[in-house]
Design a protein around this motif. Structure first.
Motif, PDB file in Angstrom:
ATOM      1  N   ARG A   1     -14.433 -10.432  81.319  1.00 41.67           N
ATOM      2  CA  ARG A   1     -14.792 -10.352  79.896  1.00 41.67           C
ATOM      3  C   ARG A   1     -15.657  -9.120  79.626  1.00 41.67           C
ATOM      4  O   ARG A   1     -15.463  -8.409  78.641  1.00 41.67           O
ATOM      5  CB  ARG A   1     -15.538 -11.623  79.470  1.00 41.67           C
ATOM      6  N   ARG A   2     -16.624  -8.882  80.524  1.00 40.85           N
ATOM      7  CA  ARG A   2     -17.494  -7.728  80.345  1.00 40.85           C
ATOM      8  C   ARG A   2     -16.697  -6.440  80.430  1.00 40.85           C
ATOM      9  O   ARG A   2     -16.895  -5.514  79.630  1.00 40.85           O
ATOM     10  CB  ARG A   2     -18.610  -7.721  81.383  1.00 40.85           C
ATOM     11  N   PHE A   3     -15.773  -6.360  81.419  1.00 39.00           N
ATOM     12  CA  PHE A   3     -14.967  -5.146  81.559  1.00 39.00           C
ATOM     13  C   PHE A   3     -14.111  -4.914  80.313  1.00 39.00           C
ATOM     14  O   PHE A   3     -14.003  -3.786  79.824  1.00 39.00           O
ATOM     15  CB  PHE A   3     -14.073  -5.244  82.797  1.00 39.00           C
ATOM     16  N   SER A   4     -13.518  -5.995  79.778  1.00 37.81           N
ATOM     17  CA  SER A   4     -12.692  -5.852  78.575  1.00 37.81           C
ATOM     18  C   SER A   4     -13.524  -5.360  77.399  1.00 37.81           C
ATOM     19  O   SER A   4     -13.090  -4.494  76.630  1.00 37.81           O
ATOM     20  CB  SER A   4     -12.028  -7.192  78.232  1.00 37.81           C
ATOM     21  N   LYS A   5     -14.744  -5.896  77.272  1.00 32.06           N
ATOM     22  CA  LYS A   5     -15.618  -5.464  76.178  1.00 32.06           C
ATOM     23  C   LYS A   5     -16.036  -4.003  76.376  1.00 32.06           C
ATOM     24  O   LYS A   5     -15.998  -3.196  75.429  1.00 32.06           O
ATOM     25  CB  LYS A   5     -16.868  -6.356  76.158  1.00 32.06           C
TER      26      LYS A   5
ATOM     27  N   MET B   1     -10.984   1.874  84.319  1.00 31.27           N
ATOM     28  CA  MET B   1     -10.617   2.511  83.053  1.00 31.27           C
ATOM     29  C   MET B   1     -10.284   3.971  83.330  1.00 31.27           C
ATOM     30  O   MET B   1     -11.044   4.681  83.982  1.00 31.27           O
ATOM     31  CB  MET B   1     -11.765   2.434  82.046  1.00 31.27           C
ATOM     32  N   VAL B   2      -9.130   4.415  82.829  1.00 28.68           N
ATOM     33  CA  VAL B   2      -8.703   5.806  82.973  1.00 28.68           C
ATOM     34  C   VAL B   2      -8.752   6.471  81.607  1.00 28.68           C
ATOM     35  O   VAL B   2      -8.181   5.956  80.647  1.00 28.68           O
ATOM     36  CB  VAL B   2      -7.287   5.918  83.576  1.00 28.68           C
ATOM     37  N   ILE B   3      -9.476   7.585  81.512  1.00 25.40           N
ATOM     38  CA  ILE B   3      -9.543   8.368  80.273  1.00 25.40           C
ATOM     39  C   ILE B   3      -8.823   9.692  80.534  1.00 25.40           C
ATOM     40  O   ILE B   3      -9.321  10.533  81.294  1.00 25.40           O
ATOM     41  CB  ILE B   3     -10.996   8.622  79.847  1.00 25.40           C
ATOM     42  N   ARG B   4      -7.670   9.846  79.952  1.00 29.30           N
ATOM     43  CA  ARG B   4      -6.879  11.081  80.133  1.00 29.30           C
ATOM     44  C   ARG B   4      -7.236  12.031  78.989  1.00 29.30           C
ATOM     45  O   ARG B   4      -6.914  11.793  77.827  1.00 29.30           O
ATOM     46  CB  ARG B   4      -5.392  10.742  80.144  1.00 29.30           C
ATOM     47  N   LEU B   5      -7.921  13.117  79.321  1.00 34.36           N
ATOM     48  CA  LEU B   5      -8.468  14.024  78.305  1.00 34.36           C
ATOM     49  C   LEU B   5      -7.380  14.956  77.785  1.00 34.36           C
ATOM     50  O   LEU B   5      -7.166  16.050  78.311  1.00 34.36           O
ATOM     51  CB  LEU B   5      -9.642  14.805  78.886  1.00 34.36           C
ATOM     52  N   ARG B   6      -6.705  14.532  76.723  1.00 29.30           N
ATOM     53  CA  ARG B   6      -5.583  15.314  76.176  1.00 29.30           C
ATOM     54  C   ARG B   6      -6.026  16.641  75.574  1.00 29.30           C
ATOM     55  O   ARG B   6      -5.321  17.651  75.671  1.00 29.30           O
ATOM     56  CB  ARG B   6      -4.874  14.479  75.102  1.00 29.30           C
TER      57      ARG B   6
ATOM     58  N   TYR C   1     -14.403  -1.757  78.050  1.00 31.32           N
ATOM     59  CA  TYR C   1     -13.200  -0.930  77.858  1.00 31.32           C
ATOM     60  C   TYR C   1     -12.949  -0.701  76.370  1.00 31.32           C
ATOM     61  O   TYR C   1     -12.665   0.433  75.941  1.00 31.32           O
ATOM     62  CB  TYR C   1     -11.997  -1.606  78.507  1.00 31.32           C
ATOM     63  N   GLN C   2     -13.048  -1.779  75.568  1.00 31.17           N
ATOM     64  CA  GLN C   2     -12.816  -1.644  74.131  1.00 31.17           C
ATOM     65  C   GLN C   2     -13.847  -0.709  73.502  1.00 31.17           C
ATOM     66  O   GLN C   2     -13.517   0.155  72.682  1.00 31.17           O
ATOM     67  CB  GLN C   2     -12.873  -3.026  73.472  1.00 31.17           C
ATOM     68  N   ASP C   3     -15.125  -0.884  73.881  1.00 29.44           N
ATOM     69  CA  ASP C   3     -16.174  -0.032  73.314  1.00 29.44           C
ATOM     70  C   ASP C   3     -15.962   1.432  73.683  1.00 29.44           C
ATOM     71  O   ASP C   3     -16.133   2.330  72.853  1.00 29.44           O
ATOM     72  CB  ASP C   3     -17.550  -0.490  73.812  1.00 29.44           C
ATOM     73  N   ALA C   4     -15.593   1.680  74.950  1.00 30.33           N
ATOM     74  CA  ALA C   4     -15.384   3.062  75.403  1.00 30.33           C
ATOM     75  C   ALA C   4     -14.133   3.666  74.759  1.00 30.33           C
ATOM     76  O   ALA C   4     -14.131   4.835  74.349  1.00 30.33           O
ATOM     77  CB  ALA C   4     -15.274   3.107  76.920  1.00 30.33           C
ATOM     78  N   SER C   5     -13.060   2.883  74.654  1.00 35.09           N
ATOM     79  CA  SER C   5     -11.807   3.385  74.072  1.00 35.09           C
ATOM     80  C   SER C   5     -11.996   3.783  72.616  1.00 35.09           C
ATOM     81  O   SER C   5     -11.390   4.749  72.137  1.00 35.09           O
ATOM     82  CB  SER C   5     -10.710   2.329  74.175  1.00 35.09           C
ATOM     83  N   SER C   6     -12.847   3.018  71.912  1.00 38.76           N
ATOM     84  CA  SER C   6     -13.029   3.275  70.479  1.00 38.76           C
ATOM     85  C   SER C   6     -13.708   4.623  70.203  1.00 38.76           C
ATOM     86  O   SER C   6     -13.721   5.088  69.068  1.00 38.76           O
ATOM     87  CB  SER C   6     -13.856   2.147  69.858  1.00 38.76           C
TER      88      SER C   6
END
Length: 582
Positions: A437-441, A464-469, A443-448
């Motif tokens: 649950r913590r990871f999902s939260k 979590m993978v962040i692909r810097l386009r 992930y959502q906060d970071a993705s936003s």
């Protein structure tokens, strides 16, 4: 001094001999595999091996122990195939364990190589930094000679490696000098021409003369001092910096030249105002430029202090997470201790009851014996017979009572143990769900934080993978340009959301150019991003790894311009603390 050097050389030789003897003793095909159970977290087991391999690339294990590193990569590929095909978890665990064992062997041989061929390793690093990989086959031939040294070390042929390392080091040094002259000084000449075309002769003739003189002096120094490596690199880098600075100053001077004095003042004022707006400081355009500049600089200093505060706060959050992770095991231990205490109390009570019962039987039997002794017509033999019968009866009762109590204690102990086991399983499941649950939260906060044009975010197991386009570098360089700062600022915030996670910065290129050039460039770009994050106190140095993979992991075919653009990328892989430090 000579005696000290001789002693040092002897000590190094002894160290190498001992290292080779130890490696020889375990250099067979049999590896010592550490037991690895992956039944509940197979994805994390693969992720851990991937992260370790990425760290190994940063430590150059892929060239210092190419055979064992290659085996570890193949073991990872086997595990990934088993996972993809939903094969047996036992085989998956064996492949991962084998990969870790092979990586351990690679580290052992790399450690020996760093001592045995230290000169060749340093010469190689310097040549690559100077841009020697761009010479294609010429560099590749020297690289093959270097890999032959490390492979001989893996074959326990230390004599060959030591005998030939100076030859390889000399080749690397020669191509480094060539790279400095053709690339660094060649770039300086191009920059001087650019400055002249922009009007340097008119607006900066003195600086132009100084830059040309510096170039001639550096060229002459390299020619006459081919072995003064450090001075050579320092002088060449300084010459390039001054030439590039001249170009920018001349271009700006030509712009200012066309401006009225008030326009120049307004332009400088706008620079200070824009910087102040970004920092959120008050509008001070009614003050002198010196005051406005001081206001901006003080605000920057304050931001630095805030950044340090955030780093300390992240440490506190990490401690809180660690405490939470340790909480459930503590509760399980407390339950076990409580269970053991209750079982012990039952045994004590049971022993007390048995003693009281035995005393009561003794009293009753004694009374019966006395009655028997006084009975008329009963002889002594009958009394003894009766007494024996009563003793047997007493023993049987005690035995049955003891068995009953023992069975009761055993049953109660089993019930307590089962309750403890079920409680431990419940807590483990709750802990796992809480982490998810913590990871999902997180992930959502970071993705936003990122728009689709800036970055592509996705989950890779519990990572979590962040692909810097939108991350772009100048062609053939690893310099982070100012237009990338807003994106990297968001990356900083994303990492901080996870407190102090493990972070792997992956650099990737397209297939244009030689593999050596691509591998080096991708490593340098990943390292540039790593250094940026470290400079901003995002995480501890040992928690951030940079790994360059060149063109070995394409996302699209390199046959089209669009495919090549997709393959040129920086990926930020974030592993939460609960996964990074199990």
């Amino acid at each position: 001094m000579e005696n000290i050097k001789s002693f040092t050389n002897i000590l190094v030789q002894l160290t190498l001999v001992v290292s080779i003897m130890l490696l020889s003793g375990c250099s067979g095909t049999q590896l010592k595999l550490e037991p690895l159970v992956v039944s509940d977290r197979p994805t994390e087991a693969i992720t851990t091996l991937e992260t370790d391999l990425a760290a190994a690339v940063q430590e150059q294990l892929n060239v210092l122990s190419p055979e064992w590193f290659g085996k570890a990569e193949r073991s990872l590929a086997e595990a990934q195939t088993i996972m993809k095909e939903k094969g047996e978890l036992g085989k998956l665990g064996q492949s991962v364990a084998k990969g870790h064992a092979e990586l351990k062997k690679a580290k052992e041989f790399a450690r020996t190589a760093r001592v045995a061929i230290a000169d060749a390793i340093k010469a190689r690093d310097m040549a690559r930094t100077a841009g020697a990989t761009s010479f294609g086959e010429e560099y590749a031939d020297i690289e093959d000679d270097f890999l032959e040294l490390t492979r001989k070390i893996e074959d326990n042929n230390l004599g060959y490696a030591q005998k030939n390392q100076q030859k390889v080091a000399t080749l690397f040094h020669a191509i480094e000098v060539k790279a400095i002259k053709e690339h660094t000084l060649g770039e300086v000449r191009n920059l001087i021409r650019e400055a002249e075309e922009a009007g340097a002769i008119k607006v900066a003739s003195g600086m132009l003369k100084d830059v040309k003189a510096e170039l001639m002096a550096v060229d002459a120094f390299i020619t006459t001092n081919p072995y003064a490596k450090e001075d050579m690199r320092t002088k060449a880098a300084a010459s390039r910096f001054n030439a590039a600075r001249l170009v920018q100053l001349v271009k700006q001077a030509r712009v200012v030249e066309k401006m009225a004095p008030i326009e120049v003042s307004l332009w400088v004022e706008k620079i200070l105002k824009d910087a102040g707006d970004k920092l959120g400081v008050s509008d001070m355009r009614d003050r002198s430029f010196d005051t406005q500049s001081a206001n901006v600089l003080e605000s920057i200093s304050s931001v630095g202090s805030d950044r340090n505060f955030l780093a300390e706060q992240a440490k506190v959050q990490k401690a809180e997470i660690t405490t939470m992770l340790e909480k459930h095991p503590a509760e399980i231990a407390q339950l076990k201790e409580q269970c053991d205490s209750e079982v012990s109390q039952i045994k004590i009570q049971n022993d007390s009851d048995r003693a009281a019962l035995q005393d009561r039987y003794e009293v009753e039997i004694s009374a019966l014996v006395k009655q028997v002794a006084t009975l008329e017509g009963k002889n002594r033999a009958e009394a003894e017979k009766f007494e024996k019968l009563m003793a047997e009866k007493r023993a049987e009762r005690e035995r049955l009572e003891a068995e009953k109590r023992s069975e009761q204690v055993r049953q109660e102990a089993e019930n307590r143990a089962e309750q403890g086991r079920l409680e431990a399983e419940r807590l483990a499941v709750e802990n796992k769900l809480e982490l998810e649950r913590r990871f999902s939260k997180q992930y959502q906060d970071a993705s936003s934080l990122f728009s689709p044009d800036e970055a592509e975010c996705y989950k890779q197991g519990q990572q979590m993978v962040i692909r810097l386009r939108s991350m772009n570098f100048p062609v053939g360089q690893a310099v982070i340009m100012p237009n990338n700062y807003p994106l990297l600022s968001k990356v900083q915030r994303a990492v901080r959301i996870f407190a102090e996670p493990g972070v792997v910065i992956e650099g990737h290129t397209d297939s244009t150019g030689s593999p050596e050039t691509n591998n080096l460039l991708s490593q340098q770009r990943a390292e540039a991003v790593r250094q940026y994050l470290l400079a901003n106190a995002v995480a501890k140095e040992e928690q951030v790894v940079a790994a360059g993979f060149g063109a070995t992991r394409p996302l699209s075919p390199n046959t089209t311009a669009e495919g090549r653009a997709v393959n040129r990328r920086i990926d930020v892989v974030i592993t939460p603390i609960s996964i990074a430090t199990p």
